[in-house]
Design a protein around this motif. Sequence first.
Motif, mmCIF file in Angstrom:
data_model
loop_
_atom_site.group_PDB
_atom_site.id
_atom_site.type_symbol
_atom_site.label_atom_id
_atom_site.label_comp_id
_atom_site.label_asym_id
_atom_site.label_seq_id
_atom_site.Cartn_x
_atom_site.Cartn_y
_atom_site.Cartn_z
ATOM 1 N N UNK A 70 13.338 -52.469 -7.100
ATOM 2 C CA UNK A 70 13.353 -53.880 -7.475
ATOM 3 C C UNK A 70 12.804 -54.063 -8.885
ATOM 4 N N UNK A 71 11.706 -53.383 -9.194
ATOM 5 C CA UNK A 71 11.084 -53.508 -10.516
ATOM 6 C C UNK A 71 12.022 -53.047 -11.622
ATOM 7 N N UNK A 72 12.825 -52.026 -11.321
ATOM 8 C CA UNK A 72 13.714 -51.474 -12.348
ATOM 9 C C UNK A 72 14.862 -52.417 -12.692
ATOM 10 N N UNK A 73 15.228 -53.281 -11.732
ATOM 11 C CA UNK A 73 16.341 -54.194 -12.010
ATOM 12 C C UNK A 73 15.868 -55.642 -12.148
ATOM 13 N N UNK A 74 14.663 -55.921 -11.615
ATOM 14 C CA UNK A 74 14.059 -57.261 -11.622
ATOM 15 C C UNK A 74 15.114 -58.360 -11.698
ATOM 16 N N UNK A 75 15.672 -58.680 -10.566
ATOM 17 C CA UNK A 75 16.671 -59.737 -10.524
ATOM 18 C C UNK A 75 16.782 -60.308 -9.134
ATOM 19 N N UNK A 76 17.546 -61.356 -9.037
ATOM 20 C CA UNK A 76 17.747 -61.996 -7.746
ATOM 21 C C UNK A 76 18.910 -61.332 -7.011
ATOM 22 N N UNK A 77 19.058 -61.665 -5.758
ATOM 23 C CA UNK A 77 20.161 -61.160 -4.959
ATOM 24 C C UNK A 77 21.386 -62.028 -5.213
ATOM 25 N N UNK A 78 22.521 -61.392 -5.480
ATOM 26 C CA UNK A 78 23.762 -62.122 -5.714
ATOM 27 C C UNK A 78 24.246 -62.746 -4.402
ATOM 28 N N UNK A 79 24.690 -64.010 -4.424
ATOM 29 C CA UNK A 79 25.185 -64.646 -3.195
ATOM 30 C C UNK A 79 26.313 -63.865 -2.523
ATOM 31 N N UNK A 80 27.139 -63.182 -3.330
ATOM 32 C CA UNK A 80 28.224 -62.384 -2.761
ATOM 33 C C UNK A 80 27.680 -61.218 -1.934
ATOM 34 N N UNK A 81 26.551 -60.656 -2.370
ATOM 35 C CA UNK A 81 25.937 -59.577 -1.595
ATOM 36 C C UNK A 81 25.497 -60.081 -0.225
ATOM 37 N N UNK A 82 24.868 -61.261 -0.208
ATOM 38 C CA UNK A 82 24.415 -61.830 1.062
ATOM 39 C C UNK A 82 25.592 -62.133 1.984
ATOM 40 N N UNK A 83 26.684 -62.618 1.391
ATOM 41 C CA UNK A 83 27.869 -62.926 2.197
ATOM 42 C C UNK A 83 28.451 -61.653 2.812
ATOM 43 N N UNK A 84 28.540 -60.586 2.018
ATOM 44 C CA UNK A 84 29.063 -59.314 2.517
ATOM 45 C C UNK A 84 28.167 -58.772 3.620
ATOM 46 N N UNK A 85 26.849 -58.849 3.416
ATOM 47 C CA UNK A 85 25.898 -58.354 4.412
ATOM 48 C C UNK A 85 26.047 -59.115 5.724
ATOM 49 N N UNK A 86 26.100 -60.439 5.642
ATOM 50 C CA UNK A 86 26.207 -61.249 6.851
ATOM 51 C C UNK A 86 27.523 -60.980 7.579
ATOM 52 N N UNK A 87 28.616 -60.867 6.828
ATOM 53 C CA UNK A 87 29.925 -60.568 7.429
ATOM 54 C C UNK A 87 29.880 -59.245 8.178
ATOM 55 N N UNK A 88 29.277 -58.243 7.554
ATOM 56 C CA UNK A 88 29.236 -56.911 8.148
ATOM 57 C C UNK A 88 28.407 -56.887 9.427
ATOM 58 N N UNK A 89 27.253 -57.535 9.409
ATOM 59 C CA UNK A 89 26.393 -57.533 10.589
ATOM 60 C C UNK A 89 27.030 -58.328 11.727
ATOM 61 N N UNK A 90 27.653 -59.454 11.398
ATOM 62 C CA UNK A 90 28.237 -60.308 12.433
ATOM 63 C C UNK A 90 29.510 -59.730 13.036
ATOM 64 N N UNK A 91 30.240 -58.918 12.269
ATOM 65 C CA UNK A 91 31.521 -58.392 12.767
ATOM 66 C C UNK A 91 31.409 -56.962 13.277
ATOM 67 N N UNK A 92 30.196 -56.406 13.299
ATOM 68 C CA UNK A 92 30.010 -55.052 13.814
ATOM 69 C C UNK A 92 28.987 -55.107 14.944
ATOM 70 N N UNK A 93 29.405 -55.492 16.135
ATOM 71 C CA UNK A 93 28.462 -55.739 17.222
ATOM 72 C C UNK A 93 27.912 -54.509 17.909
ATOM 73 N N UNK A 94 28.455 -53.340 17.619
ATOM 74 C CA UNK A 94 27.974 -52.126 18.281
ATOM 75 C C UNK A 94 27.762 -51.024 17.264
#
Length: 268
Positions: A118-142
């Motif tokens: 985190x220190x090396x990039x010191x930045x916020x999380x891109x909204x697209x990253x959060x969307x991809x993460x949520x999609x992946x967790x919600x569509x992979x139930x097992x």
Amino acid sequence: MSQQLRAVIIDDETNAREALTNLLKLICPEVEICGEAKNADLGIELIKKERPNLIFLDIQMPGKSGFEMLSSFEKVDFGVIFTTAYQEYAIRAFRFSAIDYLLKPIDPEELQTAVERFKSKVGSVNPQQLQILQEQIETTPSLRLVQRKKNDNQRIALPTAEGIHFVQMTEIIQCESLGSYTKFHLVKGPAIVVSRLLKEYEEILDNYYFFRVHQSNIINLEHIKRYVKGDGGQVWMSDNTEIEVSRRRKDEFLSLLSDFYVNSGKLK
């Protein structure tokens, strides 16, 4: 002098918050914990009040989830490291989105690595990253899907020294091993080189129509123009590159290729 970071911890488990606080004091003294919250609503108030650089956020909490908490902010202008008890399938989701995570119980070395990253990039999380993460967790139930998912409409986040690239899976022709790096060959534009092993992407792409035909190559089955029989055989890709198929991977590859054509409706 090391850079001072202000952080908050948002987790419904008291023991988890205490354990993380103690680890940070011991291993990352440059991280100042300026507050804790036991749920998302209190976490929102805490973030607005303290304006931290970084938050450690649990995904599953009573009431609002970590995702719902983040979605309440018009702009996520702080770093996020998720803490989670999820196992294998969710790890794949985090890697897909290139968002940092820590598995509970938290390993001290992994905590230190995540903070340094985190220190090396010191930045916020891109909204697209959060969307991809949520999609992946919600569509992979097992832990492992019985049937592979089609590559359509799915994006993957590829972190490079210049920033994060968001690429449609259908645009990836192949992934090539370059030692400790992986090179993504795309339909359009220059190739993207990521500082991760090909093995990691083999695991990430395991539920899609990608296959590691050789120790140096993962190919997208959508981009195969033809297969030439042989000891292992060769595949010709849509960009006219020829890639060898390992003899020991041949049978599994041909089985998956047949499955792909049946499920994609391309079998005539």
